[in-house]
Motif scaffolding. Structure first.
Motif, short mmCIF file in Angstrom:
data_model
loop_
_atom_site.label_atom_id
_atom_site.label_comp_id
_atom_site.label_asym_id
_atom_site.label_seq_id
_atom_site.Cartn_x
_atom_site.Cartn_y
_atom_site.Cartn_z
N VAL A 1 -6.64 -1.89 -1.99
CA VAL A 1 -5.30 -2.43 -1.75
C VAL A 1 -5.21 -2.79 -0.28
N THR A 2 -5.01 -4.05 0.01
CA THR A 2 -4.98 -4.52 1.40
C THR A 2 -3.78 -3.94 2.14
N LYS A 3 -4.04 -3.23 3.22
CA LYS A 3 -2.95 -2.66 4.02
C LYS A 3 -2.32 -3.77 4.85
N THR B 1 -6.87 3.60 -4.24
CA THR B 1 -6.18 2.49 -3.57
C THR B 1 -7.04 1.87 -2.48
N THR C 1 -5.75 -5.51 -4.60
CA THR C 1 -4.95 -6.70 -4.36
C THR C 1 -5.85 -7.92 -4.22
N TYR D 1 0.84 -1.20 0.00
CA TYR D 1 0.00 0.00 0.00
C TYR D 1 0.88 1.26 0.00
N LYS D 2 1.90 1.26 0.83
CA LYS D 2 2.81 2.40 0.90
C LYS D 2 3.52 2.61 -0.43
#
Length: 230
Positions: free
Chosen positions: A111-113, A108, A149, A85-86
Motif C-alpha cells: 500500500v503506497t504511503k 499492507t 494499491t 495507508y493509515k
C-alpha cells in the motif's frame, strides 16, 4: 395507521430507521452487559469464555453497524482527505479490537504511503465491514489478507484486497453492493453499506473471483476512490 397519519416529521424511511436503531442500541447495551458479566464470573470455563467473546464480537460489530447506518442515512459525515495507508491500519486494528479472538493477518507492504483519498471515518468503517465479511468466510477461522494499491489514473486510486477465504458463488456475486438485488429486492447488509460509502465519496467497489493459479483462493475486492492531490 398509514403514512399520512404520522405527519411530515414521522414520514419516510428515516423515521423507522431511527426507531429501529434506537431499540437495537438499547438491546445491544443490555446483551453486552450480560455477556461481559458472564465472562467475568469465576465459574465460567475457558471454553465458555471463548464462546462468550465471540458473542461479544457480534454485539460490538452490530453497534458499529448501527452507528454507520445512522451517519450514512443522516449524511452527517463531511468529506476530508484520508491517508489510505493509515485507513487500512486503523481498520485492521479496529476489527481486531472488536473481534479479540479473530485470527487475521493483514499485509499492507504494497500500500503506497502518502496516497490520500476523498472520504471520512466512514471509509474506515467500509474496510472494517469488508474484513469482517472475508473473515466470516475464512476457512478454519483464520484469514490472510493482502492489500496493495495501483498507481492513480485520472484522479482515481485503486486499492485491492485479496484473501484466502471461500470464494463467492456466481449467484451471490450478482448485485453484491447494490441497494436492491433480484426480483424480491433482497438487501445485503454490510456490503450494501460498503457500496454506498464508496459511492458517497466518488468511488466504487467490486468483487472479482479468483483466477486460475492465483495465490488467493477467495478472489479480491477492488475499491476505487477519488484521489486528493497533495
Amino acid at each position: 395507521m398509514n403514512e399520512g397519519d404520522l405527519g411530515d416529521e414521522t414520514s419516510g424511511s428515516g423515521f423507522y430507521l431511527d426507531l429501529i436503531t434506537h431499540d437495537l442500541k438499547n438491546l445491544n447495551q443490555g446483551v453486552y452487559g450480560y455477556l461481559e458479566l458472564m465472562e467475568m464470573l469465576p465459574e465460567t470455563t475457558d471454553l465458555q469464555k471463548r464462546f462468550l467473546e465471540e458473542a461479544l464480537s457480534y454485539v460490538r460489530m452490530s453497534g458499529n453497524l448501527i452507528r454507520t447506518m445512522e451517519v450514512v442515512e443522516g449524511e452527517k459525515s463531511p468529506s476530508a482527505p484520508q491517508g489510505l495507508y493509515k485507513v487500512m491500519v486503523e481498520s485492521y486494528h479496529s476489527f481486531s479490537n472488536v473481534n479479540r479472538n479473530a485470527k487475521i493477518e493483514l499485509d499492507t507492504s504494497e500500500v503506497t504511503k502518502g496516497l490520500k483519498v476523498n472520504g471520512s471515518r466512514l471509509v474506515v468503517d467500509m474496510f472494517i465491514f469488508l474484513l469482517d465479511f472475508m473473515f466470516r468466510k475464512a476457512r478454519g477461522g483464520k484469514l490472510k489478507v493482502h492489500a496493495r494499491t495501483e498507481a492513480p489514473v485520472e484522479g482515481k486510486v485503486q486499492l485491492i484486497l485479496s484473501g484466502d477465504f471461500v470464494p463467492l458463488p456466481e449467484k451471490e456475486r450478482e448485485g453484491l453492493f447494490n441497494e436492491v438485488s433480484g426480483e424480491k429486492g433482497t438487501k445485503k447488509g454490510k456490503l450494501v453499506l460498503c457500496g454506498r460509502i464508496a459511492r458517497m465519496f466518488g468511488g466504487s467497489i467490486d468483487y472479482e473471483p479468483p483466477v486460475q493459479g492465483s495465490r488467493w483462493s477467495g478472489g479480491l475486492f477492488r475499491i476505487t476512490l477519488a484521489e486528493v492531490s497533495q
